[in-house]
Design an enzyme around this catalytic site. Structure first.
Site, PDB file in Angstrom:
ATOM      1  N   THR A  91       0.444  -8.153   0.758  1.00 46.83           N
ATOM      2  CA  THR A  91       1.126  -9.244   1.548  1.00 46.83           C
ATOM      3  C   THR A  91       1.049  -9.665   2.406  1.00 46.83           C
ATOM      4  O   THR A  91       0.461 -10.629   3.234  1.00 46.83           O
ATOM      5  CB  THR A  91       1.966 -10.057   0.240  1.00 46.83           C
ATOM      6  OG1 THR A  91       1.389  -9.983  -0.847  1.00 46.83           O
ATOM      7  CG2 THR A  91       2.201 -11.724   0.436  1.00 46.83           C
TER       8      THR A  91
ATOM      9  N   LYS B 272      22.555  -3.347   5.962  1.00 49.65           N
ATOM     10  CA  LYS B 272      21.904  -2.947   6.970  1.00 49.65           C
ATOM     11  C   LYS B 272      23.141  -4.013   8.021  1.00 49.65           C
ATOM     12  O   LYS B 272      23.530  -2.853   9.008  1.00 49.65           O
ATOM     13  CB  LYS B 272      20.349  -4.193   7.229  1.00 49.65           C
ATOM     14  CG  LYS B 272      20.015  -3.502   8.686  1.00 49.65           C
ATOM     15  CD  LYS B 272      18.474  -4.129   8.455  1.00 49.65           C
ATOM     16  CE  LYS B 272      18.631  -6.148   8.664  1.00 49.65           C
ATOM     17  NZ  LYS B 272      17.935  -6.158   9.381  1.00 49.65           N
TER      18      LYS B 272
ATOM     19  N   HIS C 137       6.406 -18.055  -4.267  1.00 47.96           N
ATOM     20  CA  HIS C 137       5.523 -17.383  -3.731  1.00 47.96           C
ATOM     21  C   HIS C 137       4.005 -18.242  -3.637  1.00 47.96           C
ATOM     22  O   HIS C 137       3.244 -18.452  -4.663  1.00 47.96           O
ATOM     23  CB  HIS C 137       5.065 -16.028  -4.606  1.00 47.96           C
ATOM     24  CG  HIS C 137       4.413 -14.817  -3.710  1.00 47.96           C
ATOM     25  ND1 HIS C 137       3.611 -15.297  -3.082  1.00 47.96           N
ATOM     26  CD2 HIS C 137       3.703 -13.903  -4.283  1.00 47.96           C
ATOM     27  CE1 HIS C 137       3.119 -14.514  -2.224  1.00 47.96           C
ATOM     28  NE2 HIS C 137       3.134 -13.768  -3.207  1.00 47.96           N
TER      29      HIS C 137
END
Lengths: 192, 358, 464
Positions: free
Chosen positions: B85, B112, B162
Site C-alpha cells: 500500500t 514512541k 481502507h
C-alpha cells in the site's frame, strides 16, 4: 441558451472552419504527416470538423486526436474544485509529424502552453501549430496562433462563449460582460 | 511513420458520456479528506471511477507521469508495516509529480512517546500538504484530520476502513464484469471479516453500488455483522452474512478472499490455520461452485494455501494483479481530486468525515 | 454565614414526597423557613423555572488526588461538584497510592479542608490492597477511619472468593461493597459496546454479557453471603445494560440486599455518539441508525466518549431510565472521571476511559425529564434521597435529605429554563474530557449551599 451578444453565427462558424482547413493544408503543402489534435473539450469537435472539411476538399483523411490538458494546468491551485478529467486519445506516434492543436478560444495562452507540455510527453513532433476559432487577445505568454477563424477585440471583463452542436446542442459564438468574476478563472474550463 | 492511424470522418474520439449532454455541468469533488467510504455518494464513486480511467490512460503513456501535483508535498505516514500500500501511494503521488515524503513510524505513538497529534503537527511544519496515514487504531485518521490543515487520506485504520482498497476493488470489478457494473452481481467476501477494514469499506461501496453482497467466514470472525446487516437492510443497504461457504459461493460473480492472521489462533477465535484452510480456504473445488467466469480477488498480501489456494490465486479467474495496477490509478485519482479541494484552503469543519469543502 | 432568600420557586423535597411552589429563607446558614405556597399565591410558578432541591449526593467520583493531580485535585473536584449542584461527594479509592489504608484518607481530608470547600467529602476504601484483587485491604481500619464503602472500582473485584469474603467482612462493619461489574476476560482490549455501531466503526467489541455475567456472579455470591451475614450489602455501580438491570430487578424482588446506580451519560447518551451522532438515546429510539437517519453531525471517534462501561445502545439507555423510574436503580452517580489532555487527546483506542461528568449530570438528567422519561421528583430523589439511603448515617446528612426547617442548609437552586453552554472554561474540573463541550444543557445552577455555606454561586450579573 445563449444570452450574450452574438459575434458568430452557425454559418460563420462553418465558413471559418472551411477556411481554417484550407490554410492548414496550404501551410503544410498537403496533408502528409499532418495530425489534428483537439484540446478538450470544444477543440475536439472543431478538429473533427476541420478534418471532415479536408477530406471533402482534398480527399485525404487526416488523423484526429483528443488532448486533455487538465493535468498540465498551472492554475490548479486557483480553482475551487478539481476540473473533471475528460480523457486523452492520441493517434499513436506523434514523432516527426506536424501536429495542429485545435481549440475554440485563444486567450491568455496558458491552455496552449499546457497542451504543448502534454504533447511533448507523448513524443517529439516535427512541428506544433495552432488553429483557433476565436482569438480574443490578452496573451499572458509569448504564444501566437497560426490559423485564426476570427479575431475579436475584447476586454478582460468580457467572456467569450463558443457553442458547438456536439457539446452544446447548437452552433454560435457570443460575448458577454462578466460582473462578478474579476479573474478569468473558471472551475471547469481551462484558462485561456 | 506507420500508416494513417485514424479516419478523420469516421473515428470516434472518446468523449465521456457526461460531456455529450448539452450544457451539462459535471458534479465535482467536494470532500476535503478521504477518511471513510460511508460518506461517498454514488455520484462521488462514479467521479472517482472516471478519474481513475484517465489515470489508467496516463499509466499507459510512454512517460507515465503528469505534472498535476507538481510542487505539492504528499507525506506518507505509516504506523503499520505495509509495503504494497505504501509503495502504491508513493508511485501514485510520483506519477502526479508530487514531492513524496515517506515516514515509517512502525511503533504506535504511545510506545514512541510522541502523540499522534504532535507527529501530525511536526510533519505539517515540515511542509506536508497532503497526508496519507495508516494506523493500527480505528479512527486515528479522524484525529489527524482534526489537526492537519491539508487533506488527509486514510490508508487503512485499524479494523475500520481502507477506502482506497474498496475503491480499487470496485474499479476492478467494474472493469472486469460484463456490463461494467456490480449492480445485482453476487459478490462474496470470504474470511476474517471481523478484523478486516477491507471488508468494512467494501460493504459501504458495494451496497451503494447495488451489489448482492455476501460475507462469509467462521462465526467467530463474523461477530457483529449480523447486527449491521439488520440495520443495513432497514436502511436499504442489504447484505447477507453466513458461515456456509457453499451458500455463499454458489453462483457467485466475484469471490474476494481475505487474509487470515496467525494472531487469531492465539485469541481463541480459530482452532488452527489448517482447520481454517480446510473449511474456509478458497480452493479450486470451492470456486467451482461460483459462476464459471467468476472473478477471484484478494487485497493482499496472501497466505497461499491458507485462505486461498496457490492455483486459484494464479489461475485464469484471478484478477489479483489487476487490483495492484488499478490501485495506483485509484490512488492517483484520489490524490488529484483531493488536491483540488485542499489547495483552496476552504475546507469546512476539518474533523467531519469527507466534509464538503465549500 | 450565609443568608439567602428564594421567593417564588419550585421546591422539591423527596423525603416528604412533595414538590410545588414555595419559598425558602436561609439565615446564618440555617434553613430558617420553608413555605409552601397555595392557590393564587402560587400563580405563575411552575416546575419549569427556578427549582430548589436538597443538595445532590454523588456516590461515585474520581478526584485523582493523590497521584494524578494534573487531572484533578480534591479542591478542583469539590469545586466542580458544587458547580454541578452536589454538596456531598464520595471519592473513589483508585488513587496513587490506593486508598487502602487510613493514611490516604487522612491525606485527602486534609486537602479538602485546605480547599475551603464546604462540600462534604466522603470516600470509599479499596476492597483489596492496591486493588490487586487478591488480598483484603484493611477494611476494619478503613471503616473506623470513616470510609462509606469499599470498591476496587476501575476494575471489578477480580477474585470471586475475595468478593465473597469482602461482602461478609464489610457486612459485619455495616458497609456495602461497591462493585464495578465487568468480566474482564470478555473485555480484553475492548473499545466500544459490541453491536452495530462498534462493528461499523471497527472498534473492538465490549459485550453486554461482560456486565451481565459479572452482575450474575456478584448476586450469586451475595445470596450466599447474606445467609450467614444478614448485614452484607452489595452496591453495583454504573450499570449500563438492560440485562444487568433486569437481574437486579429480580434480585430485589427476591429480597436480596442489593442496590445500584446508573450514570447520567449512560441514561442519556449512546454508542451512536462515537459515530458522530449528537442526539439523546430517546431521540434515537431502539431501532435508530445514525447513518440512515442522517444523524451524524460530529466527527466520529471522539475520545471523550471512551468510558468504562462503554456507552451502550439507545435501548440500554432507555432501560436505565426505566430502571430509575421503577426503583430498580436507586441512585444516579456521575462516575466523574477527569483526565488530562495527554491521556485523552489520542487515538480512541489509546485514550483513557472516563468522562468528566459531575458538572453536566444535572443537565443530562433534566434533558431526560424534559423528554418525559423521568419525573422531576424521581430525578431529584435519585440524586439525593436515593444515595443518602445507601450512605446511611456516614454522611453528615445522616441518611436523610430534605428541606427541613432549622437544619443546616444543604441545597441547590437551579433554573430549568436557563440553558448554558458547556465549555472547557466553564468546567471547574481540571478534566475537560466531556463529550458535551460545545453543547447546551438545561438547568443552570444558580446557587449551591453545602453545610450552611455557599459552595457555588453563579455570576448572575454577567450571565443573566
Amino acid at each position: 441558451m445563449m444570452s450574450g451578444r452574438r459575434i458568430m453565427t452557425a454559418d460563420e462558424i462553418r465558413r471559418a472552419t472551411i477556411r481554417l482547413s484550407h490554410e492548414i493544408v496550404e501551410k503544410q503543402a498537403g496533408t502528409d504527416g499532418l495530425l489534428l489534435i483537439g484540446i478538450q473539450r470544444r477543440g475536439v469537435p472543431l478538429a473533427r470538423r476541420i478534418a471532415a472539411a479536408i477530406l471533402e476538399n482534398e480527399g485525404a483523411r487526416v488523423p484526429v486526436g483528443a488532448l486533455d490538458i487538465t493535468f498540465y494546468r498551472d492554475d490548479l491551485s486557483l480553482v475551487a474544485q478539481q476540473p473533471v478529467v475528460k480523457g486523452t486519445e492520441l493517434p499513436s506516434g506523434i514523432d516527426g509529424r506536424t501536429v495542429v492543436l485545435v481549440d475554440d478560444v485563444l486567450y491568455t495562452g496558458r491552455t496552449i502552453r499546457a497542451a504543448m507540455d502534454a504533447l511533448v510527453d507523448f513524443g517529439r513532433p516535427q512541428a506544433i501549430r495552432l488553429a483557433v476559432l476565436v482569438d480574443r487577445g490578452h496573451r499572458e505568454l509569448p504564444i501566437r496562433a497560426d490559423h485564426v477563424g476570427k479575431n475579436v477585440p475584447t476586454s478582460r471583463e468580457e467572456l467569450v462563449r463558443v457553442h458547438l452542436e456536439e457539446t452544446d446542442g447548437e452552433d454560435g459564438v457570443e460575448i458577454e460582460r462578466i460582473v462578478d468574476v474579476p479573474e478569468p478563472v473558471g472551475a471547469g474550463e481551462p484558462v485561456g | 511513420m506507420s500508416a494513417v492511424i485514424d479516419d478523420a470522418a469516421t473515428t470516434d474520439v472518446v468523449v465521456p458520456s457526461v460531456d455529450v449532454a448539452p450544457e451539462s455541468q459535471p458534479v465535482g469533488w467536494r470532500h476535503r479528506h478521504l477518511l471513510d467510504v460511508d460518506g461517498l455518494t454514488a455520484i462521488d464513486l462514479d467521479l472517482v471511477m472516471r478519474t481513475a480511467d484517465a489515470m489508467r490512460e496516463v499509466l499507459a503513456r510512454p512517460i507515465a507521469k503528469v505534472p498535476a501535483l507538481r510542487g505539492r508535498n504528499v507525506t506518507i505516514l505509516f504506523y503499520e508495516a505495509s509495503t504494497r500500500t505504501r509503495v502504491s501511494f508513493e508511485v501514485a503521488a510520483k506519477n502526479l509529480s508530487a514531492d513524496v515524503v515517506n515516514i515509517a513510524a512502525a511503533t504506535s505513538s504511545v510506545t514512541k512517546g510522541e502523540s499522534l497529534i504532535d507527529t501530525i503537527r511536526t510533519v505539517e511544519a515540515l511542509g506536508a500538504q497532503m497526508l496519507v496515514i495508516r494506523h493500527s487504531v480505528s479512527g486515528a485518521p479522524y484525529l489527524a484530520a482534526e489537526v492537519f490543515s491539508g487533506s488527509v487520506l486514510n490508508g487503512g485504520d485499524g479494523w475500520h476502513a481502507h477506502p482506497t482498497q474498496a475503491l480499487l476493488d470496485l474499479y476492478t470489478m467494474r472493469s472486469r464484469l460484463d456490463g461494467g457494473s456490480v449492480a445485482g452481481r453476487k459478490i462474496v467476501i470470504l474470511g476474517d471479516v471481523l478484523h478486516s477494514r477491507v471488508a468494512r469499506s467494501n460493504i459501504w461501496s458495494l451496497t451503494a453500488a447495488g451489489a448482492d453482497l455476501w460475507l462469509c467466514g467462521p462465526p467467530t470472525l463474523l461477530r457483529g455483522f449480523e447486527a449491521w446487516a439488520g440495520r443495513g437492510a432497514a436502511a436499504g443497504r442489504r447484505f447477507h452474512v453466513t458461515s456456509s461457504v457453499e451458500d455463499a459461493l454458489r453462483d457467485a460473480d466475484v469471490v474476494m478472499a481475505l487474509r487470515i492472521q496467525r494472531e487469531r489462533m492465539a485469541s481463541g477465535l480459530l482452532p488452527s490455520l489448517r482447520e481454517y484452510a480446510a473449511r474456509y480456504g478458497l480452493t479450486a473445488a470451492r470456486l467451482a461452485l461460483a459462476k464459471p467466469a467468476a472473478l477471484v480477488m484478494h487485497p493482499g498480501p496472501m497466505n497461499e494455501g491458507v485462505e486461498i489456494a496457490a492455483e486459484v490465486a494464479a489461475g485464469p479467474q484471478s484478477v489479483i494483479t489487476d487490483q495492484v495496477t488499478n490501485g495506483v490509478a485509484i490512488r492517483m485519482a484520489l490524490l488529484y481530486l483531493l488536491a483540488g479541494v485542499a489547495s483552496t484552503g476552504s475546507g469546512a469543519s476539518p474533523a467531519a468525515n469527507a466534509s464538503p469543502a465549500a | 454565614m450565609t443568608d439567602l432568600d428564594i421567593g417564588r420557586a419550585w421546591l422539591v423535597d423527596p423525603t416528604v414526597a412533595r414538590e410545588g411552589p414555595g419559598e425558602i429563607v436561609v439565615r446564618d446558614g440555617i434553613l430558617e423557613a420553608v413555605t409552601w405556597l397555595e392557590r393564587e399565591e402560587a400563580d405563575g410558578i411552575d416546575a419549569g423555572g427556578v427549582v430548589v432541591a436538597p443538595g445532590f449526593i454523588d456516590l461515585h467520583a474520581h478526584l485523582r488526588e493523590p497521584g494524578n493531580e494534573d487531572a484533578e485535585t480534591v479542591a478542583s473536584g469539590l469545586a466542580a461538584a458544587a458547580h454541578g449542584g452536589f454538596t456531598t461527594v464520595c471519592a473513589m479509592p483508585n488513587t496513587t497510592p490506593t486508598l487502602d489504608e487510613p493514611g490516604v484518607l487522612a491525606r485527602i481530608r486534609t486537602a479538602a479542608a485546605a480547599s475551603g470547600s464546604p462540600v462534604e467529602l466522603l470516600a470509599h476504601g479499596a476492597v483489596s490492597t492496591g486493588r490487586d484483587g487478591e488480598t483484603l485491604a484493611a477494611l476494619g481500619e478503613l471503616a473506623d477511619a470513616g470510609v462509606v464503602g469499599f470498591s476496587d472500582d476501575g476494575a471489578p473485584v477480580r477474585s470471586a472468593s475475595i468478593l465473597r469474603n469482602a461482602l461478609a467482612y464489610a457486612g459485619a462493619l455495616g458497609l456495602p461493597i461497591v462493585d464495578h461489574p465487568e468480566d474482564p476476560t470478555l473485555t480484553d482490549g475492548a473499545e466500544a459496546n459490541e453491536g452495530f455501531v462498534s462493528t461499523v466503526l471497527g472498534l473492538r467489541g465490549w459485550p453486554t454479557a461482560a456486565e451481565e455475567a459479572a452482575v450474575g456472579r456478584d448476586l450469586a455470591i451475595l445470596a450466599d453471603v447474606v445467609r450467614d451475614v444478614p448485614g452484607a450489602r452489595l452496591h453495583l455501580t454504573h450499570l449500563s445494560t438492560a440485562a444487568a438491570l433486569e437481574l437486579v430487578r429480580r434480585a430485589k424482588a427476591a429480597g436480596l440486599p442489593v442496590t445500584c446506580d446508573v450514570t447520567p451519560h449512560h441514561l442519556a447518551l449512546s454508542d451512536e455518539w462515537i459515530a458522530g451522532a449528537r442526539r439523546f438515546a430517546w431521540e434515537a429510539g431502539e431501532e435508530g441508525d445514525p447513518w440512515r437517519d442522517d444523524a451524524l453531525v460530529a466527527a466520529p471517534y471522539g475520545s471523550s466518549l471512551r468510558v468504562n462501561p462503554p456507552l451502550r445502545t439507545p435501548a440500554d439507555a432507555l432501560a436505565c431510565l426505566a430502571a430509575l423510574a421503577d426503583g430498580t436503580a436507586d441512585a444516579i452517580a456521575t462516575d466523574h472521571a477527569p483526565h488530562t489532555e495527554v491521556d485523552k487527546m489520542v487515538e480512541f483506542g489509546e485514550a483513557a476511559n472516563g468522562i468528566s461528568g459531575i458538572e453536566t449530570a444535572l443537565g443530562l438528567v433534566l434533558e431526560a425529564v424534559d423528554a418525559g422519561h423521568l419525573t422531576l421528583s424521581r430525578a431529584i430523589e435519585a440524586l439525593t434521597a436515593g444515595p443518602a439511603a445507601i450512605l446511611g448515617r456516614r454522611s453528615r446528612r445522616n441518611g436523610s435529605v430534605g428541606l427541613v426547617e432549622g437544619a443546616l442548609a444543604d441545597l441547590v437552586v437551579f433554573d430549568r429554563a436557563e440553558r448554558w453552554m458547556v465549555s472547557a472554561d466553564r468546567l471547574a474540573s481540571r478534566g475537560k474530557n466531556s463529550p458535551l463541550i460545545g453543547l447546551d444543557l438545561p438547568g443552570r445552577v444558580l446557587v449551591t449551599i453545602a453545610g450552611g455555606q455557599v459552595a457555588y454561586e453563579a455570576d448572575l450579573v454577567t450571565a443573566r
